[in-house]
Scaffold this active site. Structure first.
Site, PDB file in Angstrom:
ATOM      1  N   ASN A 184      49.887  10.362 -22.045  1.00  0.00           N
ATOM      2  CA  ASN A 184      48.502  10.783 -22.262  1.00  0.00           C
ATOM      3  C   ASN A 184      48.353  12.189 -21.710  1.00  0.00           C
ATOM      4  O   ASN A 184      49.233  12.689 -21.030  1.00  0.00           O
ATOM      5  CB  ASN A 184      47.550   9.795 -21.544  1.00  0.00           C
ATOM      6  CG  ASN A 184      46.150   9.855 -22.104  1.00  0.00           C
ATOM      7  OD1 ASN A 184      45.544  10.930 -22.141  1.00  0.00           O
ATOM      8  ND2 ASN A 184      45.640   8.717 -22.577  1.00  0.00           N
ATOM      9  N   LEU A 185      47.192  12.806 -22.043  1.00  0.00           N
ATOM     10  CA  LEU A 185      46.921  14.143 -21.477  1.00  0.00           C
ATOM     11  C   LEU A 185      46.593  14.013 -19.991  1.00  0.00           C
ATOM     12  O   LEU A 185      46.770  14.929 -19.209  1.00  0.00           O
ATOM     13  CB  LEU A 185      45.739  14.793 -22.201  1.00  0.00           C
ATOM     14  CG  LEU A 185      45.879  15.003 -23.708  1.00  0.00           C
ATOM     15  CD1 LEU A 185      44.597  15.551 -24.286  1.00  0.00           C
ATOM     16  CD2 LEU A 185      47.064  15.893 -24.022  1.00  0.00           C
ATOM     17  N   GLU A 186      46.084  12.798 -19.663  1.00  0.00           N
ATOM     18  CA  GLU A 186      45.588  12.621 -18.276  1.00  0.00           C
ATOM     19  C   GLU A 186      45.745  11.147 -17.893  1.00  0.00           C
ATOM     20  O   GLU A 186      46.012  10.298 -18.733  1.00  0.00           O
ATOM     21  CB  GLU A 186      44.105  13.007 -18.230  1.00  0.00           C
ATOM     22  CG  GLU A 186      43.266  12.104 -19.129  1.00  0.00           C
ATOM     23  CD  GLU A 186      41.928  12.713 -19.531  1.00  0.00           C
ATOM     24  OE1 GLU A 186      41.656  13.863 -19.181  1.00  0.00           O
ATOM     25  OE2 GLU A 186      41.186  12.003 -20.231  1.00  0.00           O
TER      26      GLU A 186
ATOM     27  N   TYR B 226      32.846   5.169 -43.648  1.00  0.00           N
ATOM     28  CA  TYR B 226      34.309   5.045 -43.773  1.00  0.00           C
ATOM     29  C   TYR B 226      34.806   5.734 -45.042  1.00  0.00           C
ATOM     30  O   TYR B 226      35.863   6.351 -45.061  1.00  0.00           O
ATOM     31  CB  TYR B 226      34.720   3.571 -43.694  1.00  0.00           C
ATOM     32  CG  TYR B 226      34.441   3.025 -42.309  1.00  0.00           C
ATOM     33  CD1 TYR B 226      33.330   2.212 -42.045  1.00  0.00           C
ATOM     34  CD2 TYR B 226      35.221   3.411 -41.220  1.00  0.00           C
ATOM     35  CE1 TYR B 226      33.056   1.760 -40.768  1.00  0.00           C
ATOM     36  CE2 TYR B 226      34.946   2.971 -39.933  1.00  0.00           C
ATOM     37  CZ  TYR B 226      33.853   2.159 -39.708  1.00  0.00           C
ATOM     38  OH  TYR B 226      33.555   1.737 -38.428  1.00  0.00           O
TER      39      TYR B 226
ATOM     40  N   ASP C 112      44.268   5.036 -39.269  1.00  0.00           N
ATOM     41  CA  ASP C 112      44.955   5.948 -40.190  1.00  0.00           C
ATOM     42  C   ASP C 112      46.321   5.348 -40.532  1.00  0.00           C
ATOM     43  O   ASP C 112      46.757   4.374 -39.906  1.00  0.00           O
ATOM     44  CB  ASP C 112      45.097   7.351 -39.551  1.00  0.00           C
ATOM     45  CG  ASP C 112      45.998   7.369 -38.310  1.00  0.00           C
ATOM     46  OD1 ASP C 112      45.557   7.851 -37.254  1.00  0.00           O
ATOM     47  OD2 ASP C 112      47.164   6.887 -38.389  1.00  0.00           O
TER      48      ASP C 112
ATOM     49  N   CYS D 115      35.478  -7.819 -56.109  1.00  0.00           N
ATOM     50  CA  CYS D 115      36.759  -8.277 -55.544  1.00  0.00           C
ATOM     51  C   CYS D 115      37.721  -8.597 -56.698  1.00  0.00           C
ATOM     52  O   CYS D 115      37.388  -9.390 -57.588  1.00  0.00           O
ATOM     53  CB  CYS D 115      36.543  -9.541 -54.713  1.00  0.00           C
ATOM     54  SG  CYS D 115      38.110 -10.272 -54.161  1.00  0.00           S
TER      55      CYS D 115
ATOM     56  N   HIS E 260      43.221  -2.988 -35.345  1.00  0.00           N
ATOM     57  CA  HIS E 260      41.819  -2.644 -35.616  1.00  0.00           C
ATOM     58  C   HIS E 260      41.590  -2.412 -37.098  1.00  0.00           C
ATOM     59  O   HIS E 260      40.534  -1.924 -37.485  1.00  0.00           O
ATOM     60  CB  HIS E 260      41.396  -1.395 -34.813  1.00  0.00           C
ATOM     61  CG  HIS E 260      41.288  -1.667 -33.351  1.00  0.00           C
ATOM     62  ND1 HIS E 260      41.114  -0.655 -32.436  1.00  0.00           N
ATOM     63  CD2 HIS E 260      41.342  -2.815 -32.628  1.00  0.00           C
ATOM     64  CE1 HIS E 260      41.045  -1.174 -31.206  1.00  0.00           C
ATOM     65  NE2 HIS E 260      41.197  -2.484 -31.301  1.00  0.00           N
TER      66      HIS E 260
ATOM     67  N   THR F 103      45.993   6.537 -25.753  1.00  0.00           N
ATOM     68  CA  THR F 103      44.799   5.672 -25.757  1.00  0.00           C
ATOM     69  C   THR F 103      44.125   5.741 -24.392  1.00  0.00           C
ATOM     70  O   THR F 103      44.771   5.819 -23.372  1.00  0.00           O
ATOM     71  CB  THR F 103      45.135   4.212 -26.127  1.00  0.00           C
ATOM     72  OG1 THR F 103      43.936   3.441 -26.128  1.00  0.00           O
ATOM     73  CG2 THR F 103      46.147   3.586 -25.184  1.00  0.00           C
ATOM     74  N   SER F 104      42.789   5.721 -24.448  1.00  0.00           N
ATOM     75  CA  SER F 104      42.017   5.870 -23.204  1.00  0.00           C
ATOM     76  C   SER F 104      41.990   4.571 -22.413  1.00  0.00           C
ATOM     77  O   SER F 104      41.570   4.527 -21.265  1.00  0.00           O
ATOM     78  CB  SER F 104      40.581   6.290 -23.541  1.00  0.00           C
ATOM     79  OG  SER F 104      40.010   5.348 -24.445  1.00  0.00           O
TER      80      SER F 104
HETATM   81  N1  APR Z   1      48.642  13.468 -26.806  1.00  0.00           N
HETATM   82  C1  APR Z   1      48.487  12.388 -25.995  1.00  0.00           C
HETATM   83  N2  APR Z   1      47.277  11.847 -25.690  1.00  0.00           N
HETATM   84  C2  APR Z   1      46.197  12.433 -26.242  1.00  0.00           C
HETATM   85  C3  APR Z   1      46.277  13.568 -27.088  1.00  0.00           C
HETATM   86  C4  APR Z   1      47.569  14.083 -27.369  1.00  0.00           C
HETATM   87  N3  APR Z   1      47.747  15.151 -28.161  1.00  0.00           N
HETATM   88  N4  APR Z   1      45.011  13.922 -27.454  1.00  0.00           N
HETATM   89  C5  APR Z   1      44.180  13.030 -26.868  1.00  0.00           C
HETATM   90  N5  APR Z   1      44.885  12.144 -26.131  1.00  0.00           N
HETATM   91  C6  APR Z   1      44.388  10.997 -25.364  1.00  0.00           C
HETATM   92  C7  APR Z   1      43.062  11.214 -24.663  1.00  0.00           C
HETATM   93  O1  APR Z   1      43.280  11.724 -23.346  1.00  0.00           O
HETATM   94  C8  APR Z   1      42.494   9.795 -24.630  1.00  0.00           C
HETATM   95  O2  APR Z   1      42.910   9.107 -23.456  1.00  0.00           O
HETATM   96  O3  APR Z   1      44.147   9.976 -26.314  1.00  0.00           O
HETATM   97  C9  APR Z   1      43.115   9.117 -25.849  1.00  0.00           C
HETATM   98  C10 APR Z   1      42.127   8.878 -26.982  1.00  0.00           C
HETATM   99  O4  APR Z   1      41.172   7.962 -26.497  1.00  0.00           O
HETATM  100  P1  APR Z   1      40.024   7.442 -27.467  1.00  0.00           P
HETATM  101  O5  APR Z   1      39.400   8.596 -28.165  1.00  0.00           O
HETATM  102  O6  APR Z   1      39.178   6.500 -26.653  1.00  0.00           O
HETATM  103  O7  APR Z   1      40.799   6.620 -28.614  1.00  0.00           O
HETATM  104  P2  APR Z   1      41.411   5.175 -28.462  1.00  0.00           P
HETATM  105  O8  APR Z   1      41.876   4.887 -27.063  1.00  0.00           O
HETATM  106  O9  APR Z   1      42.427   5.030 -29.540  1.00  0.00           O
HETATM  107  O10 APR Z   1      40.158   4.219 -28.799  1.00  0.00           O
HETATM  108  C11 APR Z   1      40.432   2.839 -28.871  1.00  0.00           C
HETATM  109  O11 APR Z   1      38.147   2.468 -29.558  1.00  0.00           O
HETATM  110  O12 APR Z   1      36.293   2.953 -30.798  1.00  0.00           O
HETATM  111  C12 APR Z   1      37.412   2.153 -30.723  1.00  0.00           C
HETATM  112  O13 APR Z   1      38.420   1.159 -32.552  1.00  0.00           O
HETATM  113  C13 APR Z   1      38.308   2.380 -31.901  1.00  0.00           C
HETATM  114  O14 APR Z   1      40.702   2.148 -31.980  1.00  0.00           O
HETATM  115  C14 APR Z   1      39.632   2.782 -31.283  1.00  0.00           C
HETATM  116  C15 APR Z   1      39.505   2.222 -29.882  1.00  0.00           C
END
Ligand code: APR
Length: 234
Positions: free
Chosen positions: A203-205, A57, A95, A137, A110, A178-179
């Protein structure tokens, strides 16, 4: 969209920070492709090798400190500044780009990269400096009990009492980048829907959660969210 919503909840994931240059977790060069979750994101890993976890980190901090919010973050701030009813942000991101975009009412479920929590007294230390097993601390003066204030797999999320409340009372739920594979955050859309919210996925997909979303807006959030929010504000 002529409807005025009584309260709006926005859930963000790593995808909203992608256009700020920050890696997501599960894309081709995602964080979890280059590191094993078991080595850096579980409480067992931290107990087994705290130096390694602190280092992981600490190494992320300079990039996250330098990162700039993108139009998607700024659009959420514009919504909060101009919409007549409450707009809450629940972010899975560690972030601080929502803060840098001058958003408020941000719930880092998180945790945050620039925080460490004392396992002895619970004090949360805000710092962009390295935190190590030697860090003392500032509240209880015990050394070596500081943990990155990152919620590890297997740990409770932060702010869940507030999250439950705002999910139950929102009538517009927007998920951005988010995925939808990490729970309980991935089930927030189900809760919102259960309470009658209209749900949008940016999302992208399509994600595995697409069944619960009334609307899908595909593309880069920095390009799709600003016009959507302008429409909400029209
Ligand atoms: N605009 C919109 N969506 C996007 C973009 C973009 N420019 N770039 C990527 N994505 C989408 C991807 O398609 C994906 O579905 O963002 C998503 C990112 O997914 P992850 O990488 O799995 O991130 P996240 O969903 O935030 O993960 C959740 O998992 O590991 C843990 O604690 C960690 O907070 C994190 C959690």
């Amino acid at each position: 969209m002529d409807k005025k919503y009584k309260s709006i909840v926005v859930l963000t994931g790593a995808g909203i920070s992608a256009e700020s240059g920050l890696a997501t977790f599960r894309s081709s060069n995602g964080l979890w492709n280059n590191h094993r979750v078991e080595d850096v994101a579980t409480i067992e890993a931290f107990q087994r090798n705290p130096e390694f976890v602190h280092d992981f980190y600490n190494q992320m901090k300079p990039e996250l400190l330098a990162a700039k919010p993108n139009p998607a973050h700024l659009a959420l701030t514009k919504l909060q500044d101009n919409y007549p009813t409450p707009v809450s942000i629940i972010t899975q991101n560690v972030d601080t780009l929502h803060e840098k975009a001058k958003s408020r009412n941000i719930n880092h479920i998180h945790g945050q990269i620039n925080q460490a929590v004392c396992l002895n007294c619970g004090h949360v230390l805000e710092t962009w400096n390295d935190v190590t097993t030697e860090t003392v601390c500032p509240q209880c003066s015990v050394a070596g009990m500081m943990k990155p204030n990152i919620v590890f797999f297997g740990e409770n999320l932060l702010y869940m009492d507030k999250v439950e409340r705002i999910l139950a009372s929102c009538d517009l739920f927007i998920s951005v980048g988010t995925s939808g594979v990490v729970f309980p955050a991935a089930a927030f859309v189900q809760t919102a829907k259960l309470y009658g919210a209209e749900t949008y996925e940016f999302n992208l997909e399509k994600t595995s959660n697409n069944f619960y979303f009334d609307h899908h807006i595909f593309g880069k959030a920095g390009e799709t969210l600003p016009p959507f929010i302008d429409e909400l504000l029209a």
